[in-house]
Design an enzyme around this catalytic site. Sequence first.
Site, PDB file in Angstrom:
ATOM      1  N   LYS A  96     120.834 132.267  52.251  1.00 18.81           N
ATOM      2  CA  LYS A  96     120.725 133.673  52.667  1.00 18.81           C
ATOM      3  C   LYS A  96     119.305 134.045  53.091  1.00 18.81           C
ATOM      4  O   LYS A  96     119.127 134.853  54.006  1.00 18.81           O
ATOM      5  CB  LYS A  96     121.216 134.587  51.546  1.00 18.81           C
ATOM      6  CG  LYS A  96     122.730 134.487  51.343  1.00 18.81           C
ATOM      7  CD  LYS A  96     123.243 135.562  50.415  1.00 18.81           C
ATOM      8  CE  LYS A  96     124.754 135.687  50.464  1.00 18.81           C
ATOM      9  NZ  LYS A  96     125.479 134.638  49.748  1.00 18.81           N
ATOM     10  N   HIS A 133     133.248 145.576  45.956  1.00 18.42           N
ATOM     11  CA  HIS A 133     132.621 144.895  47.097  1.00 18.42           C
ATOM     12  C   HIS A 133     133.526 143.856  47.734  1.00 18.42           C
ATOM     13  O   HIS A 133     133.072 142.943  48.404  1.00 18.42           O
ATOM     14  CB  HIS A 133     131.279 144.288  46.696  1.00 18.42           C
ATOM     15  CG  HIS A 133     130.415 145.269  45.978  1.00 18.42           C
ATOM     16  ND1 HIS A 133     129.779 146.299  46.615  1.00 18.42           N
ATOM     17  CD2 HIS A 133     130.155 145.434  44.660  1.00 18.42           C
ATOM     18  CE1 HIS A 133     129.141 147.041  45.724  1.00 18.42           C
ATOM     19  NE2 HIS A 133     129.351 146.544  44.532  1.00 18.42           N
ATOM     20  N   ARG A 144     132.577 130.823  58.607  1.00 17.81           N
ATOM     21  CA  ARG A 144     133.937 130.347  58.315  1.00 17.81           C
ATOM     22  C   ARG A 144     134.927 131.237  59.049  1.00 17.81           C
ATOM     23  O   ARG A 144     134.554 132.239  59.621  1.00 17.81           O
ATOM     24  CB  ARG A 144     134.195 130.468  56.809  1.00 17.81           C
ATOM     25  CG  ARG A 144     134.023 131.906  56.331  1.00 17.81           C
ATOM     26  CD  ARG A 144     134.627 132.187  54.988  1.00 17.81           C
ATOM     27  NE  ARG A 144     134.665 133.616  54.717  1.00 17.81           N
ATOM     28  CZ  ARG A 144     133.729 134.292  54.092  1.00 17.81           C
ATOM     29  NH1 ARG A 144     132.643 133.697  53.648  1.00 17.81           N
ATOM     30  NH2 ARG A 144     133.861 135.596  53.880  1.00 17.81           N
TER      31      ARG A 144
END
Lengths: 143, 492
Positions: free
Chosen positions: B114, B229, B285
């Site tokens: 990230k 989330h 993905r």
Amino acid sequence: MRINVNGNDYNITIIGRKVRANGKEIAVVLGENEITIDGKKFYLDYMEDEEPSLMIVNGMAYIVSKSSDIAGSMKQIKAPISGRIIEVLVKDGEDIKKGQLIFVLEAMKMQNHINSPITAKISDLKVQIGQSVKTGEVLATFV
Amino acid sequence: MKLLIANRGEIVRRIVKSCSKLNIIPCGVYSEADKDSLYIKFCNDALNIGGFAASDSYLRMDKIVNAAKHLGCDLVHPGYGFLAENAEFSELCKKEGLIFVGPSPGVLNISADKLRAKKVASRVATVLEGKEASNEEEALKVANDIGYPVMLKAAKGGGGRGLRIANSANDISKVFDSSKNESMISFGSDLLFIEKYLEHPRHIEVQILGDNSTIIHLGERECSVQRRHQKLIEETPSPALTKNMRERITDTALAIMKEMKYDNAGTVEFLFKDGSFYFMEVNSRIQVEHPITEEVTGIDIVEQQLNIAAGAGLTIKQDDVKSKGHAIECRINAEHPLSFIPFAGKVKSFIPPPEEMGVRIDSALSSGYEIPSFYDSLIAKLICYGESRIHAIERMRRSLSMFRISGIPSTIPFHVSALNDIRFIEGNYNTSFVDELKPYSSKDGELASAILCQLPRKIKFLENKGYSNEEAWMKSRFSLSNFDNLTNSRWN
């Protein structure tokens, strides 16, 4: 019988295929997991084996209780799913508020928050951290 | 060519569909817990890789690679979740002579990290500050540097797993361990990422397709309806974007993916607030919500993935992408519709609405199926298309009311409530939508419930007396008519 649905009281008497609801007679047709009232079909998709219980009818949720005093009928909290208790946030004898987080249960890759359904006092805390529980197992009782 | 689909459930069935178009033979794997699952039947060949928990089955790279070799596969499609964004796995595939259907290891090394992804993206976009943390002390330091509130999430995966919000150092101490544990059970890594938290943003993402020479976009998806989330409803196009903003967000997404030299299908996720958007991460993905993009563009994203991976490259150009109409996806989970607590158990019956024009159901569920407690709770995706947004909403409402799932609770009532909420109808919502959602039900449904609720009690009583469920239903139907005057011949 007096039934409370989503906070509203219904007085239901079933006499044959005739149903009396709040004093008014209505014609119903019953089938397996379904009922037709005035030509409209309602399917019972799911009903919790609890009191009060969640019913899913035509894809909508209804909280149904035999008594209008829902809070009065909740004397214990059960595990909604099998899993492992990973947090216990209350102690025996503790006063708790409705909606307060009392357990965290790990199941299906998720940490699920179990909140108190009522404002009460914990009278018997039955589980501890790390303990595995089965669906329906009593986690705590209230007074 | 033979393809191993290294996943479970609906996405396997979805990938098989594209395989048949391309004459690729689909193979599958299943854990001990999934041996009776419907999705296996759609594979030409499937191998039991044992284990129950994901960490003993679908997350085991060695087992997956061995299965691919044993079944004689040339390609491996990882689906979503599990090993889909794992650079180590894609490298292992390469080493073992298998084609990984996804970005090349070089790209995955960036997107799966990230921090590196942010660095690359920051050359062309505004990013939210953030850093990795392997222990609480590091987390506190990062949070101090970037300022509260911060968000903790799994560094090695997505899907909202392990995600927690902290408003203070005290909060970090409270949530660090649980975030770490959830990350570990989902992705096999407890490394966390600490990021600046933006309150009540909208979540908008852009679908990208790329091969080694071209990168194109297929428009955006609005994914702001989330709980914990995790996305519950997605729609495209986003009702929040003007034409100008749409161009800016898709251009930025393309620029980011060009910087990464991205190949295969991927998504650039942004947070959107007050007219500004912030790069969050790249999902390297196929995503759960890809069908809505397919419905408005007519492009089969999995087919493109397979073409790109097999070396044929993209078969479409940016100019070929013409979006038309509106599509919405409702994720139906085996969960309590009000508390969202998952439910593992037996599905008594599963009768989806008819897949008529504009209605698509991606699911691998069937009547009698026992939902295992080891994996996530997604059981079906209901996707509705309409010429306009309101048509899509109306079609979705109709389809939801016709969707019969019994024996288990599902999130269908949640979706009915959401699709009748004025904020959703007006397209004016953000990630706090679910917190303020009121359950939607009907008055005549209340009456029906008041009557229906008396039946199961009777049935349970009869079942305890030794009657089968079917017999109990028959009997209880008649016992309700015990007091009937016998002139009622219509009763049967």
